[in-house]
Design a protein around this motif. Sequence first.
Motif, PDB file in Angstrom:
ATOM      1  N   THR A 112      59.913  28.054  53.850  1.00 36.24           N
ATOM      2  CA  THR A 112      61.237  27.437  53.907  1.00 36.24           C
ATOM      3  C   THR A 112      62.292  28.468  54.283  1.00 36.24           C
ATOM      4  O   THR A 112      62.022  29.662  54.360  1.00 36.24           O
ATOM      5  CB  THR A 112      61.594  26.824  52.546  1.00 36.24           C
ATOM      6  N   ASP A 113      63.539  27.986  54.465  1.00 34.95           N
ATOM      7  CA  ASP A 113      64.631  28.903  54.819  1.00 34.95           C
ATOM      8  C   ASP A 113      64.903  29.914  53.707  1.00 34.95           C
ATOM      9  O   ASP A 113      65.395  31.011  53.969  1.00 34.95           O
ATOM     10  CB  ASP A 113      65.910  28.114  55.112  1.00 34.95           C
ATOM     11  N   GLY A 114      64.602  29.538  52.477  1.00 36.13           N
ATOM     12  CA  GLY A 114      64.829  30.439  51.355  1.00 36.13           C
ATOM     13  C   GLY A 114      63.557  31.125  50.871  1.00 36.13           C
ATOM     14  O   GLY A 114      63.546  31.738  49.789  1.00 36.13           O
ATOM     15  N   SER A 115      62.491  31.038  51.642  1.00 38.07           N
ATOM     16  CA  SER A 115      61.205  31.610  51.241  1.00 38.07           C
ATOM     17  C   SER A 115      61.319  33.106  50.988  1.00 38.07           C
ATOM     18  O   SER A 115      61.871  33.858  51.792  1.00 38.07           O
ATOM     19  CB  SER A 115      60.159  31.357  52.331  1.00 38.07           C
ATOM     20  N   SER A 116      60.786  33.536  49.857  1.00 39.10           N
ATOM     21  CA  SER A 116      60.814  34.972  49.550  1.00 39.10           C
ATOM     22  C   SER A 116      59.960  35.758  50.539  1.00 39.10           C
ATOM     23  O   SER A 116      60.269  36.921  50.835  1.00 39.10           O
ATOM     24  CB  SER A 116      60.335  35.220  48.113  1.00 39.10           C
ATOM     25  N   ASP A 117      58.889  35.143  51.056  1.00 37.86           N
ATOM     26  CA  ASP A 117      58.068  35.819  52.073  1.00 37.86           C
ATOM     27  C   ASP A 117      58.916  36.177  53.291  1.00 37.86           C
ATOM     28  O   ASP A 117      58.838  37.290  53.823  1.00 37.86           O
ATOM     29  CB  ASP A 117      56.906  34.921  52.521  1.00 37.86           C
ATOM     30  N   LEU A 118      59.721  35.229  53.725  1.00 42.46           N
ATOM     31  CA  LEU A 118      60.566  35.449  54.893  1.00 42.46           C
ATOM     32  C   LEU A 118      61.612  36.524  54.616  1.00 42.46           C
ATOM     33  O   LEU A 118      61.778  37.476  55.398  1.00 42.46           O
ATOM     34  CB  LEU A 118      61.251  34.140  55.298  1.00 42.46           C
ATOM     35  N   TRP A 119      62.299  36.405  53.486  1.00 41.20           N
ATOM     36  CA  TRP A 119      63.417  37.302  53.228  1.00 41.20           C
ATOM     37  C   TRP A 119      62.966  38.706  52.814  1.00 41.20           C
ATOM     38  O   TRP A 119      63.620  39.699  53.146  1.00 41.20           O
ATOM     39  CB  TRP A 119      64.345  36.690  52.187  1.00 41.20           C
ATOM     40  N   LYS A 120      61.853  38.816  52.111  1.00 40.36           N
ATOM     41  CA  LYS A 120      61.328  40.154  51.799  1.00 40.36           C
ATOM     42  C   LYS A 120      60.931  40.879  53.082  1.00 40.36           C
ATOM     43  O   LYS A 120      61.118  42.084  53.215  1.00 40.36           O
ATOM     44  CB  LYS A 120      60.116  40.045  50.871  1.00 40.36           C
ATOM     45  N   THR A 121      60.370  40.113  54.020  1.00 41.02           N
ATOM     46  CA  THR A 121      59.982  40.694  55.300  1.00 41.02           C
ATOM     47  C   THR A 121      61.213  41.172  56.072  1.00 41.02           C
ATOM     48  O   THR A 121      61.226  42.276  56.640  1.00 41.02           O
ATOM     49  CB  THR A 121      59.202  39.657  56.131  1.00 41.02           C
ATOM     50  N   ILE A 122      62.267  40.345  56.094  1.00 47.28           N
ATOM     51  CA  ILE A 122      63.499  40.727  56.783  1.00 47.28           C
ATOM     52  C   ILE A 122      64.108  41.966  56.134  1.00 47.28           C
ATOM     53  O   ILE A 122      64.630  42.857  56.828  1.00 47.28           O
ATOM     54  CB  ILE A 122      64.494  39.546  56.770  1.00 47.28           C
ATOM     55  N   ARG A 123      64.012  42.057  54.800  1.00 53.84           N
ATOM     56  CA  ARG A 123      64.541  43.231  54.117  1.00 53.84           C
ATOM     57  C   ARG A 123      63.796  44.500  54.533  1.00 53.84           C
ATOM     58  O   ARG A 123      64.411  45.531  54.808  1.00 53.84           O
ATOM     59  CB  ARG A 123      64.428  43.051  52.602  1.00 53.84           C
ATOM     60  N   VAL A 124      62.456  44.417  54.580  1.00 50.05           N
ATOM     61  CA  VAL A 124      61.647  45.578  54.985  1.00 50.05           C
ATOM     62  C   VAL A 124      62.078  46.067  56.358  1.00 50.05           C
ATOM     63  O   VAL A 124      62.290  47.272  56.582  1.00 50.05           O
ATOM     64  CB  VAL A 124      60.147  45.215  54.985  1.00 50.05           C
TER      65      VAL A 124
END
Length: 397
Positions: free
Chosen positions: A66-78
């Motif tokens: 989803t747009d709020g998926s932690s997988d997505l956002w943790k990846t963007i942070r890395v």
Amino acid sequence: MPNMFSAGSSAVGYLYQIRYALYLILKRVDLEISIERLDDVAFESQGTPIELLQLKHHINQSANLTDGSSDLWKTIRVWSEAIKEREIILPGVMLTLVTTSSAQDNSISSLLRDDIKRDPISACAQLVNYALKSKSDTNKSSYESFLSLGPDQQLALVESIYILDSTEGIVEVEELIKKTLLLSTREKYIVPVYERLEGWWLQKTINHLVSGSQDTINGSEVRTKLQDIIDQFRNESLPIDYLYDDPEQSDLTQDNRLFVNQLKLINVSSKRINKAVRDYYRASKQRSRWVSEELLSIDEIFAYEKRLFEEWEEHFEIVNENPFKLNNEMEYQERGKLLYNGLINQTYPTIRRDCTEPYVLKGSLHILANKKPLRIGWHPFYSDRLIINKEDGEEVV
């Protein structure tokens, strides 16, 4: 990798990285690969990163990106932190998120697939908007990291991101690797070739991770190892799997196996007996594996043992042509050592022409020397000196 799921989802995630990395490098052997250095997995060419991959595995295959998926956002942070630290320079590096989760239609992630609907400009705008409005504590640090980039950096980051969602899980990746191996391996050998390649790769990557190596693993090294394994499956060869395996240390004074007592009978040193125990152990495991994988038939083993027996028989008669002319037990033992040394140090006969690993020959001789009724022995009067206790199966001198 038996019972992999019992180790928990985090352990499966690490194993997934390792297995998926093998799958990738088999398809791109012209490149170099690293694991857990620049990223979960990274491809380099001549020391320059060209693709960084984040891999996310979920045992629950119905998980959504989803747009709020932690997988997505943790990846963007890395990747945001890597840009700020100048570990990567954009454009020029592909950033790939590989996940078993599925991106919903019209989601941000769906705009970053490598298809005709790809729209990184719109995706970037939506990511900024989402990060500004979301109240999620879980993703707070990821939002901050992404928003700390300048607008040009944000767009350059998002334009470099490619999302591969609904990818195969850890079990399915095994099948993908096997399909890749079909290009170079006969189908009947796929399973044993795969098992040996992944076993080598697992040890290679463990050493890579434990040592904290800054070096990459060259794709050509993987290709060479694969070819070495395949070569062992030619008609005149057999794979060697137990070159460095050792049995548990045992007290030789309590070891009443027949082949051990055969060596005690000719006064072989304890150090050499331990080596004989090792060769017996390796050859026993190896022959059993060959048979279980249908690489070698029982008939072929019997034929090999017949050749070994005939070789022993000829040497035995030569060494012991006139045994009764010997004067004492010490001379009997020396005659036995002469026979043993002559056979154990030769390189023929081999079980297959190109299968020349010494432990196969040495261990097979010890296997013959351990058979009941007695097949071969070293002492001139081995059959008279050895008494087999048939009740408990032990052999005593």
